[in-house]
Design an enzyme around this catalytic site. Structure first.
Site, PDB file in Angstrom:
ATOM      1  N   ASP A 152       2.169   6.988   0.233  1.00  0.00           N
ATOM      2  CA  ASP A 152       1.072   6.180  -0.314  1.00  0.00           C
ATOM      3  C   ASP A 152       1.207   5.951  -1.817  1.00  0.00           C
ATOM      4  O   ASP A 152       1.004   6.876  -2.621  1.00  0.00           O
ATOM      5  CB  ASP A 152      -0.257   6.873   0.010  1.00  0.00           C
ATOM      6  CG  ASP A 152      -1.417   5.906  -0.011  1.00  0.00           C
ATOM      7  OD1 ASP A 152      -1.373   4.904   0.714  1.00  0.00           O
ATOM      8  OD2 ASP A 152      -2.363   6.127  -0.800  1.00  0.00           O
ATOM      9  N   HIS A 175      -6.875   0.176   2.377  1.00  0.00           N
ATOM     10  CA  HIS A 175      -6.313   1.462   1.992  1.00  0.00           C
ATOM     11  C   HIS A 175      -5.975   1.498   0.504  1.00  0.00           C
ATOM     12  O   HIS A 175      -5.326   2.432   0.036  1.00  0.00           O
ATOM     13  CB  HIS A 175      -5.086   1.784   2.840  1.00  0.00           C
ATOM     14  CG  HIS A 175      -5.421   1.961   4.295  1.00  0.00           C
ATOM     15  ND1 HIS A 175      -5.894   3.142   4.800  1.00  0.00           N
ATOM     16  CD2 HIS A 175      -5.420   1.097   5.330  1.00  0.00           C
ATOM     17  CE1 HIS A 175      -6.130   3.011   6.101  1.00  0.00           C
ATOM     18  NE2 HIS A 175      -5.858   1.765   6.445  1.00  0.00           N
ATOM     19  N   ASP A 213      -1.380  -6.692   3.400  1.00  0.00           N
ATOM     20  CA  ASP A 213      -1.453  -5.687   4.454  1.00  0.00           C
ATOM     21  C   ASP A 213      -2.185  -4.441   3.945  1.00  0.00           C
ATOM     22  O   ASP A 213      -2.037  -4.052   2.788  1.00  0.00           O
ATOM     23  CB  ASP A 213      -0.013  -5.312   4.856  1.00  0.00           C
ATOM     24  CG  ASP A 213       0.032  -4.317   5.994  1.00  0.00           C
ATOM     25  OD1 ASP A 213      -0.388  -4.685   7.106  1.00  0.00           O
ATOM     26  OD2 ASP A 213       0.467  -3.160   5.773  1.00  0.00           O
ATOM     27  N   ASN A 221       0.832  -1.197   0.000  1.00  0.00           N
ATOM     28  CA  ASN A 221       0.000   0.000   0.000  1.00  0.00           C
ATOM     29  C   ASN A 221       0.871   1.254   0.000  1.00  0.00           C
ATOM     30  O   ASN A 221       0.498   2.281  -0.537  1.00  0.00           O
ATOM     31  CB  ASN A 221      -0.890   0.007   1.249  1.00  0.00           C
ATOM     32  CG  ASN A 221      -1.583   1.337   1.471  1.00  0.00           C
ATOM     33  OD1 ASN A 221      -2.371   1.773   0.640  1.00  0.00           O
ATOM     34  ND2 ASN A 221      -1.257   2.006   2.574  1.00  0.00           N
ATOM     35  N   GLU A 230      -6.180  -7.819   4.509  1.00  0.00           N
ATOM     36  CA  GLU A 230      -6.416  -7.161   5.794  1.00  0.00           C
ATOM     37  C   GLU A 230      -7.413  -6.034   5.593  1.00  0.00           C
ATOM     38  O   GLU A 230      -7.061  -4.952   5.114  1.00  0.00           O
ATOM     39  CB  GLU A 230      -5.111  -6.595   6.368  1.00  0.00           C
ATOM     40  CG  GLU A 230      -5.318  -6.052   7.774  1.00  0.00           C
ATOM     41  CD  GLU A 230      -4.373  -4.930   8.183  1.00  0.00           C
ATOM     42  OE1 GLU A 230      -4.406  -4.553   9.356  1.00  0.00           O
ATOM     43  OE2 GLU A 230      -3.619  -4.418   7.327  1.00  0.00           O
TER      44      GLU A 230
END
Ligand SMILES: *[C@@H]1O[C@H](CO)[C@@H](O)[C@H](O)[C@H]1NC(C)=O
Ligand SMILES: *[C@@H]1O[C@H](CO)[C@@H](O)[C@H](O)[C@H]1NC(C)=O
Length: 494
Positions: free
Chosen positions: A174, A208, A204, A114, A241
């Site tokens: 990001d 996001h 993970d 991410n 996740e």
């Protein structure tokens, strides 16, 4: 016609990503949090394989930032996709995967894509020796440059999906996964792990990232490596996740067709129940009726590396190794009841929530020390080596494919149930004795309770349970015993 064939093909591919590719007689994975690859290889051969564990989840394998005091979370700050961390290098990782596969233990890698390492003063140094300049969003060892990232902003409002996916989670740079170069670098990394023989990934911070970007990435992954015993055309297992306890802008359901989901609702609900916040009798319909995802899409666990230290979801309800009696009970229920893809946690002990794994004076991770009785020392908890837990891994394998039968409860916090004619389990969370004749559904004979002891030769070091011709047995669990569970199965008949 053509459209139908295409649809069938797509459905088949997507479905395959829910298959953890475990051996048919195995059922659960263990997260060996922060273990070193050489130690895991030995653990597969000496313990996990022989005890019937189906797989391991390993900590991130790619180069991460070296952070002051070496906290556990530094591994969630990538510097590059070079496979060198405090757990070992690429050759050690490859060797571990091979040796674990050989003894029937699959490898699932915790993958972080991410974001890259967070903004900090000046140059960052990685565990593989690479340099990066997070200030300028410059990670030459990949390479990623400013153009590969979202413009900087902070996540203020978790109800705003745009912010959650495009802004920076605690200043972590990001990545924009819509950019083809970013997708390609992620794919190269994941495909290399597939080549090395892994069975899948824990993604993970999936919530996001945009589901459509993940769809492109997952859809382009290589098939699993047949040289490691995977059937042809097997897609990597994916578990994402996605923390969704309700009440946020992003729903786990947006990701559910892409791969399995970490079902945090299970972690919160099971902790609450075995802490006494909910009557155990209510566990009778454990599953979708509790608002959980369907069984084949839910990764279920009592605690994970985040919420055991108060990060992530679940708060004060979460049980950990620190509350060992209810923790073992919750784990026995999680493995004993047929719901979800199960994972158990294997921790290092900690007092403060940033603390990293046991290390020497140079910051190298220390190996676990295995004591004579099989338990761990030197700062490692090794829940997976607790008899009450590894014997439930065997229980789960023994009862695989059977349904819950003959549910019994006392109207509150004493419960028991059969798993087909293969196993039986009882729990007592009351402050008084469980002392009842209960239907076990097992053939007549004497069984060894695998919680209070184990079968030793033709004897049992724990409680013996005498099952009569009617399948009934006298079940006794006192309130002050070390364990609040009793479990018997066909594999441990005397
Ligand atoms: C992410 O990249 C895509 C493709 O280059 C671009 O269209 C989009 O605007 C970028 N998103 C942001 C928030 O910068
Ligand atoms: C069987 O094990 C129990 C519990 O450890 C012990 O008390 C008993 O003496 C053993 N019986 C035999 C025949 O070895």
């Amino acid at each position: 016609m053509k459209t139908i064939f295409l649809l069938v093909a797509i459905v088949a591919v997507v479905k395959a990503q829910f298959d953890p590719h475990q051996l048919p007689d195995r059922s659960t994975m263990v997260h060996l949090f922060e273990w070193k690859w050489d130690d895991i290889a030995l653990e597969c051969e000496n313990f996990l394989g022989p005890k019937g564990f189906a797989g391991i989840q390993v900590s991130p394998v790619n180069e991460n930032v070296i952070a002051p005091k070496r906290p556990w979370w530094e591994r969630y700050q990538p510097i590059s996709f070079i496979l060198t961390t405090r757990s070992g290098n690429e050759q050690q990782f490859a060797n571990m995967v091979k040796r674990c596969n050989k003894v029937g233990v699959r490898t699932y890698v915790d993958v972080v894509f991410n974001h890259m390492a967070a903004k900090q003063g000046g140059q960052a140094v990685g565990t593989g020796g690479s340099r990066a300049y997070p200030e300028n969003k410059d990670y030459p060892a990949v390479p990623f440059t400013n153009a590969d990232f979202h413009p900087s902003c902070g996540i203020q409002d978790y109800n705003d999906a745009y912010q959650v996916r495009n802004c920076e989670l605690v200043a972590l740079r990001d990545l924009n996964q819509t950019i083809p170069h970013v997708q390609n670098k992620i794919l190269e990394f994941l495909d290399r792990l597939v080549d090395l023989g892994v069975a899948g990934f824990r993604v993970d911070a999936a919530k996001h990232m945009w589901p459509n970007d993940l769809r492109v990435i997952y859809g382009s992954l290589k098939n699993l490596n047949t040289a490691h015993g995977f059937p042809p055309n097997s897609k990597p297992f994916i578990v994402q996740e996605v923390i969704d306890l309700g009440g946020e802008g992003i729903k786990r359901d947006e990701y559910v067709d892409l791969g399995a989901i970490t079902e945090f609702k299970v972690s919160a609900a099971i902790g609450k129940a075995f802490r006494g916040g909910d009557d155990l009798k209510n566990l009778k319909n454990w599953g979708e009726q509790w608002g959980f995802l369907e069984s084949s899409k839910a990764l279920v666990f009592v605690d994970n590396h985040d919420n055991q230290r108060g990060h992530g979801a679940g708060g004060a309800d979460i049980l950990t190794y620190k509350q060992s009696k209810p923790y073992k009970m919750a784990t026995a229920f999680n493995l004993g009841f047929p719901f979800g893809i199960t994972r158990i946690m294997s921790s290092f002990s900690f007092d403060d929530t940033d603390q990293g794994p046991p290390k020497d004076s140079s910051g190298n991770i220390k190996s676990p020390v295995i004591q004579k009785d099989g338990s761990c020392d030197a700062g490692w908890v090794c829940e997976h080596r607790w008899r009450q837990i590894y014997n439930m891994v065997e229980f789960q394998n023994q009862v695989k494919g059977t349904e819950v039968g003959n549910w019994w409860d006392n109207g509150k916090n004493q419960i028991a149930f059969c798993r087909g004619n293969a196993g039986f389990i009882a729990f007592n969370l009351e402050s008084f004795d469980l002392n009842q004749d209960i239907q076990t559904c097992l053939p007549a004979g004497t069984y060894c309770d695998v919680i209070s002891g184990d079968k030793v030769g033709s004897n049992c070091s724990g409680k013996k349970v005498l099952v009569g011709n009617d399948g009934k047995a006298r079940i006794i669990i006192g309130p002050n015993e070390d364990d609040g569970v009793l479990a018997i199965h066909k594999g441990k008949k005397l």
